[in-house]
Design a protein around this motif. Structure first.
Motif, mmCIF file in Angstrom:
data_model
loop_
_atom_site.group_PDB
_atom_site.id
_atom_site.type_symbol
_atom_site.label_atom_id
_atom_site.label_comp_id
_atom_site.label_asym_id
_atom_site.label_seq_id
_atom_site.Cartn_x
_atom_site.Cartn_y
_atom_site.Cartn_z
ATOM 1 N N THR A 90 1.616 -8.264 -2.049
ATOM 2 C CA THR A 90 3.044 -7.965 -2.016
ATOM 3 C C THR A 90 3.850 -9.026 -2.748
ATOM 4 O O THR A 90 4.868 -8.713 -3.386
ATOM 5 C CB THR A 90 3.520 -7.861 -0.555
ATOM 6 O OG1 THR A 90 2.803 -6.816 0.088
ATOM 7 C CG2 THR A 90 5.003 -7.543 -0.493
ATOM 8 N N GLY A 138 7.814 -10.594 0.190
ATOM 9 C CA GLY A 138 7.029 -11.200 -0.882
ATOM 10 C C GLY A 138 7.888 -11.950 -1.885
ATOM 11 O O GLY A 138 7.567 -13.073 -2.295
ATOM 12 N N GLU A 140 6.055 -7.369 -5.575
ATOM 13 C CA GLU A 140 7.504 -7.411 -5.372
ATOM 14 C C GLU A 140 8.188 -8.287 -6.403
ATOM 15 O O GLU A 140 9.327 -8.003 -6.794
ATOM 16 C CB GLU A 140 7.817 -7.910 -3.960
ATOM 17 C CG GLU A 140 7.510 -6.900 -2.863
ATOM 18 C CD GLU A 140 7.977 -7.376 -1.506
ATOM 19 O OE1 GLU A 140 8.487 -8.514 -1.419
ATOM 20 O OE2 GLU A 140 7.849 -6.610 -0.530
ATOM 21 N N THR A 190 2.255 1.068 2.504
ATOM 22 C CA THR A 190 1.052 0.935 1.695
ATOM 23 C C THR A 190 -0.198 1.063 2.543
ATOM 24 O O THR A 190 -1.171 1.723 2.150
ATOM 25 C CB THR A 190 1.050 -0.427 0.977
ATOM 26 O OG1 THR A 190 2.218 -0.522 0.157
ATOM 27 C CG2 THR A 190 -0.188 -0.576 0.115
ATOM 28 N N ILE A 232 -2.927 -7.161 1.559
ATOM 29 C CA ILE A 232 -1.706 -6.432 1.200
ATOM 30 C C ILE A 232 -0.514 -7.381 1.172
ATOM 31 O O ILE A 232 0.318 -7.337 0.263
ATOM 32 C CB ILE A 232 -1.477 -5.264 2.177
ATOM 33 C CG1 ILE A 232 -2.514 -4.175 1.952
ATOM 34 C CG2 ILE A 232 -0.071 -4.697 2.018
ATOM 35 C CD1 ILE A 232 -2.430 -3.032 2.936
ATOM 36 N N PHE A 233 -0.426 -8.271 2.161
ATOM 37 C CA PHE A 233 0.658 -9.248 2.176
ATOM 38 C C PHE A 233 0.588 -10.164 0.967
ATOM 39 O O PHE A 233 1.614 -10.507 0.360
ATOM 40 C CB PHE A 233 0.620 -10.064 3.461
ATOM 41 C CG PHE A 233 1.126 -9.328 4.665
ATOM 42 C CD1 PHE A 233 2.150 -8.407 4.545
ATOM 43 C CD2 PHE A 233 0.582 -9.538 5.915
ATOM 44 C CE1 PHE A 233 2.621 -7.713 5.640
ATOM 45 C CE2 PHE A 233 1.052 -8.861 7.018
ATOM 46 C CZ PHE A 233 2.069 -7.943 6.880
ATOM 47 N N MET A 242 0.478 -1.026 -5.180
ATOM 48 C CA MET A 242 -0.298 -1.664 -4.108
ATOM 49 C C MET A 242 -1.334 -0.715 -3.521
ATOM 50 O O MET A 242 -2.438 -1.138 -3.162
ATOM 51 C CB MET A 242 0.649 -2.166 -3.012
ATOM 52 C CG MET A 242 1.462 -3.376 -3.419
ATOM 53 S SD MET A 242 2.388 -4.113 -2.055
ATOM 54 C CE MET A 242 3.665 -2.884 -1.824
#
Length: 218
Positions: A158, A171, A162, A3, A154-155, A92
């Motif tokens: 996620t 995630g 997810e 991503t 992004i984390f 994402m």
């Protein structure tokens, strides 16, 4: 990581085009797209993507990491996992590309309006050379900083993405640990994610030295 690579590959060139063609039709369309990416939450984008590409068009699978009931191996398994990965990565990427595009445009406009850019134009240097060699390199510092900061977002995104796509990744593991009140696993996931962010900070500091000659490692 996929991503982040896709977001950077799309947002940075589009931000440069938007800044180089300020107030044009392309700039206005990209600005609208950027504001939509910033405003719309990630889970809503994921649901829309599922509705369009998985339910209406039936192009990609809805959830999971592989097709249930098929014992695929080798290249066929790779293709199957890739098909299941496309929608989560697309969701994402659409969420993150808007903010990075907007900040890239702002950083480029700050540089383009400076005196040395006007001097380069007065010397007869081509516009392409001015944009990509002089302006872009000086605008990279804030862009790299934002890319590094977006890693944390992004984390965080996620976890939701997810969970929606039932992708068995970090995630989903983090979400299940929180739901089950598995505190040791929660702390382990948080430590891993924090370590990744710290490593990204270190890498960005090293990249600064190659981009800006004024920065030196002492």
């Amino acid at each position: 990581m996929i991503t982040l690579i896709l977001t950077t590959s799309l947002a940075v060139p589009l931000g440069i085009i938007s800044a180089a063609k300020q107030y044009s039709i392309q700039d206005r369309l990209l600005t609208v797209f950027a504001f939509l990416g910033i405003s719309v939450p990630g889970f809503f984008v994921a649901l829309v993507v599922v509705k369009i590409f998985a339910i209406d068009m039936s192009i990609f699978p809805i959830s999971g990491m592989s097709t249930v009931g098929y014992d695929l191996t080798g290249f066929d398994k790779f293709i199957d996992i890739t098909k299941h990965m496309i929608l989560p990565v697309l969701s994402m990427t659409l969420v993150e590309v808007g903010s990075l595009l907007r900040y890239t445009r702002s950083a480029m406009l700050d540089v383009i309006n400076q005196a040395y850019i006007r001097t380069a134009r007065a010397k007869g240097i081509s516009e392409k050379m001015i944009i990509y060699k002089h302006a872009f390199r000086n605008a990279l510092i804030p862009v790299i900083t934002l890319i590094n900061m977006s890693l944390g977002y992004i984390f965080a995104g996620t976890i939701l993405i997810e969970t929606i796509f039932v992708w068995p990744g970090m995630g989903t593991l983090f979400y299940q640990a929180i739901s089950n009140r598995d505190y040791p696993l929660v702390m382990a996931c948080a430590m891993i994610l924090s370590s990744c962010i710290l490593i990204a900070n270190l890498i960005s500091d090293i990249v600064y030295c190659f981009i800006d000659p004024r920065v030196r490692i002492k």
